[in-house]
Scaffold this motif. Sequence first.
Motif, PDB file in Angstrom:
ATOM      1  N   LEU A  17     -13.286  74.212  -3.391  1.00  0.00           N
ATOM      2  CA  LEU A  17     -13.412  73.514  -4.671  1.00  0.00           C
ATOM      3  C   LEU A  17     -12.110  73.610  -5.467  1.00  0.00           C
ATOM      4  O   LEU A  17     -11.497  74.671  -5.540  1.00  0.00           O
ATOM      5  N   ILE A  18     -11.701  72.503  -6.052  1.00  0.00           N
ATOM      6  CA  ILE A  18     -10.527  72.489  -6.932  1.00  0.00           C
ATOM      7  C   ILE A  18     -10.948  73.091  -8.275  1.00  0.00           C
ATOM      8  O   ILE A  18     -11.916  72.625  -8.876  1.00  0.00           O
ATOM      9  N   GLU A  35     -14.745  66.964  -1.888  1.00  0.00           N
ATOM     10  CA  GLU A  35     -14.882  68.400  -2.159  1.00  0.00           C
ATOM     11  C   GLU A  35     -16.115  68.935  -1.417  1.00  0.00           C
ATOM     12  O   GLU A  35     -17.045  68.192  -1.120  1.00  0.00           O
ATOM     13  N   GLY A  79     -17.016  69.622 -15.993  1.00  0.00           N
ATOM     14  CA  GLY A  79     -17.263  70.674 -15.004  1.00  0.00           C
ATOM     15  C   GLY A  79     -17.082  70.189 -13.581  1.00  0.00           C
ATOM     16  O   GLY A  79     -16.157  69.435 -13.292  1.00  0.00           O
ATOM     17  N   HIS A 132     -18.521  68.020 -11.965  1.00  0.00           N
ATOM     18  CA  HIS A 132     -18.659  66.580 -11.748  1.00  0.00           C
ATOM     19  C   HIS A 132     -17.329  65.845 -11.686  1.00  0.00           C
ATOM     20  O   HIS A 132     -17.252  64.756 -11.151  1.00  0.00           O
ATOM     21  N   ASN A 140     -13.089  65.153 -11.440  1.00  0.00           N
ATOM     22  CA  ASN A 140     -11.747  65.490 -11.026  1.00  0.00           C
ATOM     23  C   ASN A 140     -10.853  64.527 -11.761  1.00  0.00           C
ATOM     24  O   ASN A 140     -10.701  63.390 -11.366  1.00  0.00           O
ATOM     25  N   TRP A 149      -3.620  75.752 -13.124  1.00  0.00           N
ATOM     26  CA  TRP A 149      -4.840  76.246 -13.763  1.00  0.00           C
ATOM     27  C   TRP A 149      -4.468  77.469 -14.584  1.00  0.00           C
ATOM     28  O   TRP A 149      -3.833  78.369 -14.060  1.00  0.00           O
ATOM     29  N   ARG A 204     -11.594  73.824 -12.048  1.00  0.00           N
ATOM     30  CA  ARG A 204     -11.662  72.888 -13.176  1.00  0.00           C
ATOM     31  C   ARG A 204     -11.130  73.534 -14.451  1.00  0.00           C
ATOM     32  O   ARG A 204     -11.257  74.749 -14.634  1.00  0.00           O
ATOM     33  N   PRO A 205     -10.620  72.696 -15.347  1.00  0.00           N
ATOM     34  CA  PRO A 205     -10.103  73.267 -16.606  1.00  0.00           C
ATOM     35  C   PRO A 205     -11.163  74.034 -17.401  1.00  0.00           C
ATOM     36  O   PRO A 205     -10.852  75.055 -18.012  1.00  0.00           O
ATOM     37  N   GLN A 231      -5.004  66.901  -6.015  1.00  0.00           N
ATOM     38  CA  GLN A 231      -4.745  68.319  -5.755  1.00  0.00           C
ATOM     39  C   GLN A 231      -4.725  68.626  -4.260  1.00  0.00           C
ATOM     40  O   GLN A 231      -4.012  69.518  -3.817  1.00  0.00           O
ATOM     41  N   ARG A 234      -8.131  65.933 -14.070  1.00  0.00           N
ATOM     42  CA  ARG A 234      -7.005  66.601 -14.714  1.00  0.00           C
ATOM     43  C   ARG A 234      -6.881  66.182 -16.157  1.00  0.00           C
ATOM     44  O   ARG A 234      -5.848  65.682 -16.589  1.00  0.00           O
ATOM     45  N   VAL A 264     -14.642  63.723  -5.973  1.00  0.00           N
ATOM     46  CA  VAL A 264     -15.456  64.928  -5.856  1.00  0.00           C
ATOM     47  C   VAL A 264     -16.447  64.775  -4.698  1.00  0.00           C
ATOM     48  O   VAL A 264     -16.468  65.574  -3.761  1.00  0.00           O
ATOM     49  N   PRO A 266      -8.450  63.526  -3.611  1.00  0.00           N
ATOM     50  CA  PRO A 266      -7.999  64.162  -4.849  1.00  0.00           C
ATOM     51  C   PRO A 266      -6.512  64.489  -4.810  1.00  0.00           C
ATOM     52  O   PRO A 266      -5.998  64.954  -3.793  1.00  0.00           O
ATOM     53  N   CYS A 273      -2.163  71.975  -4.352  1.00  0.00           N
ATOM     54  CA  CYS A 273      -2.228  72.976  -5.412  1.00  0.00           C
ATOM     55  C   CYS A 273      -2.886  72.417  -6.661  1.00  0.00           C
ATOM     56  O   CYS A 273      -3.043  71.207  -6.807  1.00  0.00           O
ATOM     57  N   GLU A 274      -3.279  73.314  -7.547  1.00  0.00           N
ATOM     58  CA  GLU A 274      -3.771  72.915  -8.850  1.00  0.00           C
ATOM     59  C   GLU A 274      -3.179  73.855  -9.893  1.00  0.00           C
ATOM     60  O   GLU A 274      -3.102  75.070  -9.671  1.00  0.00           O
ATOM     61  N   SER A 314      -1.124  71.602 -16.656  1.00  0.00           N
ATOM     62  CA  SER A 314      -2.118  72.601 -17.017  1.00  0.00           C
ATOM     63  C   SER A 314      -2.533  72.430 -18.470  1.00  0.00           C
ATOM     64  O   SER A 314      -1.698  72.319 -19.362  1.00  0.00           O
ATOM     65  N   GLN A 315      -3.836  72.404 -18.681  1.00  0.00           N
ATOM     66  CA  GLN A 315      -4.364  72.302 -20.034  1.00  0.00           C
ATOM     67  C   GLN A 315      -3.893  73.492 -20.864  1.00  0.00           C
ATOM     68  O   GLN A 315      -3.607  73.382 -22.048  1.00  0.00           O
TER      69      GLN A 315
END
Lengths: 223, 352
Positions: free
Chosen positions: B156-157, B274, A75, A77, A79, B144, B159-160, B136, A81, B270, B134, B141-142, A103-104
């Motif tokens: 905030l970047i 961030e 989450g 916490h 970074n 997602w 998250r998956p 990103q 990827r 982070v 980071p 970019c990220e 991308s996952q």
Amino acid sequence: MAARALFRWALLPSPKRLAPPLLRTPRSRLTLAPIEAFSSSTSTTNSATNYLRLTDEELMALCDIDTFKASGPGGQHRNKRESAVRLKHRPTGIVAQAAEDRSQHKNRASALARLRKLLALEVRKVIDLNDYTPPTELLQILPAKSTIRGSDVGPQIGPNNPKFALGMQALLDLIYAVEGSVSEAAKILGLSTGALSRLILSDDSLRMSVNGLRTSKGMRPLK
Amino acid sequence: MILRLPFAIRSALPSPSLPLHRRPIRSPPASALSSLPPRPRQEIPLFLRPLAHSAARSDLDAFRRWAKSLALTAAPGIAAAADGGPDADHLIRELSWLVQDATSEPEVGDEVRLRVGLEELYRLWRERIEKRRPFQYLVGCEHWRDLVLVVREGVLIPRPETELLVDMVAEVEGFQEGLWADMGTGSGAIAVGIGRLLGVRGKVFATDLSPDAVEVARFNVERYGLKDKVEIREGPWFEPLQDVKGKLAGLVSNPPYIPSSHISGLQAEVGWHEPRLALDGGKDGTDYLLHLCEGSASALKPGGFFAFETNGDKQSEFIADFISTMWGNFFENVETVLDFAGIKRFVTGVRR
């Protein structure tokens, strides 16, 4: 929409209605005999047992999915990827993974496509040659000159088409049934041996699978 | 598509005073604001810049070799910090993504066209390794879901794990025609994800109290042509949603949920870079989650759905128990939902 289906596994229990799978050939491909039988039911008639006919959603429901590094709190916490995805198909133990995309989401789709291909290569259906009609999926990947291929089958499906996997699976079922003899399989499919060889050589994984079988039977690999 | 960039040219110097945010209902600790890194010069994300530069292929290869060796040299130190930072393989994968964003493919010949000068690539990679900036933010970019979202410092970047929130929404019967809200939208990720699935009458309100977030979210919404589907509103949590109170089909949020005491131990990418505003959830990390749950009772219409991301197992269980105990007459089907790592990441429920 396929991508959305990929997620549904997380929310739904595995479907119970799926029939048990058929046989899976051993990874070594040294023998045609099944080393893993999954239930007493090895009936080969019901095409619903073919994993490749499942929707993405149904297939995902049969898989365990991991991101490679599931440790840690995740989450906000993290970074990192951690986009790599690994799918394990529970009934056969076949594992497919993808890590090349950022991308996952896309990696899940690639892993699933790869899983379909592996299932086509590794899950074998036993064919009774005395009562064999090639399924449409197989006819679709055959070149037009095949004498058993009606004009209603449509244009030939090539290795880059996602539908190729189903045809490839049926072709491998046949080639296993004739114990690796390309000439015999070609006869059944209304093709010259050369034409069938060219089809087999057009896809690397198909070629490797056929050659693995041929080598195990003491035959020369196709080149 | 017309790209209106929200990136104002700013002075290279950090502004002397930080912008005054409207305070959230429960304001973050004062230290949260003072610990924000100074806002750097804002730039167009790498992948959207024109191919205005070029370099000899051999020079680009030399950059790759240098960058790779820098990553390999730094990796043991990052591992020793034990903050969950990237290992060498991961950094090398990021390096290939950096080059991917900076070039155009397929490139043939000895000359490679670039979106940024080679010297800038060196500078960026140094920042990645030495400052743990980071990746990103480096490229702006990220990736997602199936989206490429613009991000920058101050936002905030995404998250998956959060990708799943969109799928939960898509499971709700009739979601396409409903009114949704994504509170604390940040880059706008969830709102854009939902907005793309909506029907003609469906709409998402995306709120955030951070002007940075509002700017970036607006850009992402416009880039995906969703101005009619996603409405950005500036302000904290429910405050900008008064006019749709009791009419919402669903609420989603990835609010700050990290306990304050954990902030200093976060992964450098982070914790150092961030926005604390998007991470710090107060003493137990539950300040905003509880506020969201409480507000959902009046914001949602009967049968309305909520899904919130949490810090994981214990926090999800706590929130789910709390809702069932305290607000059991308002909500039903309150449950926790696992993320891909098997952690109870989300709390969902339905307004009675």
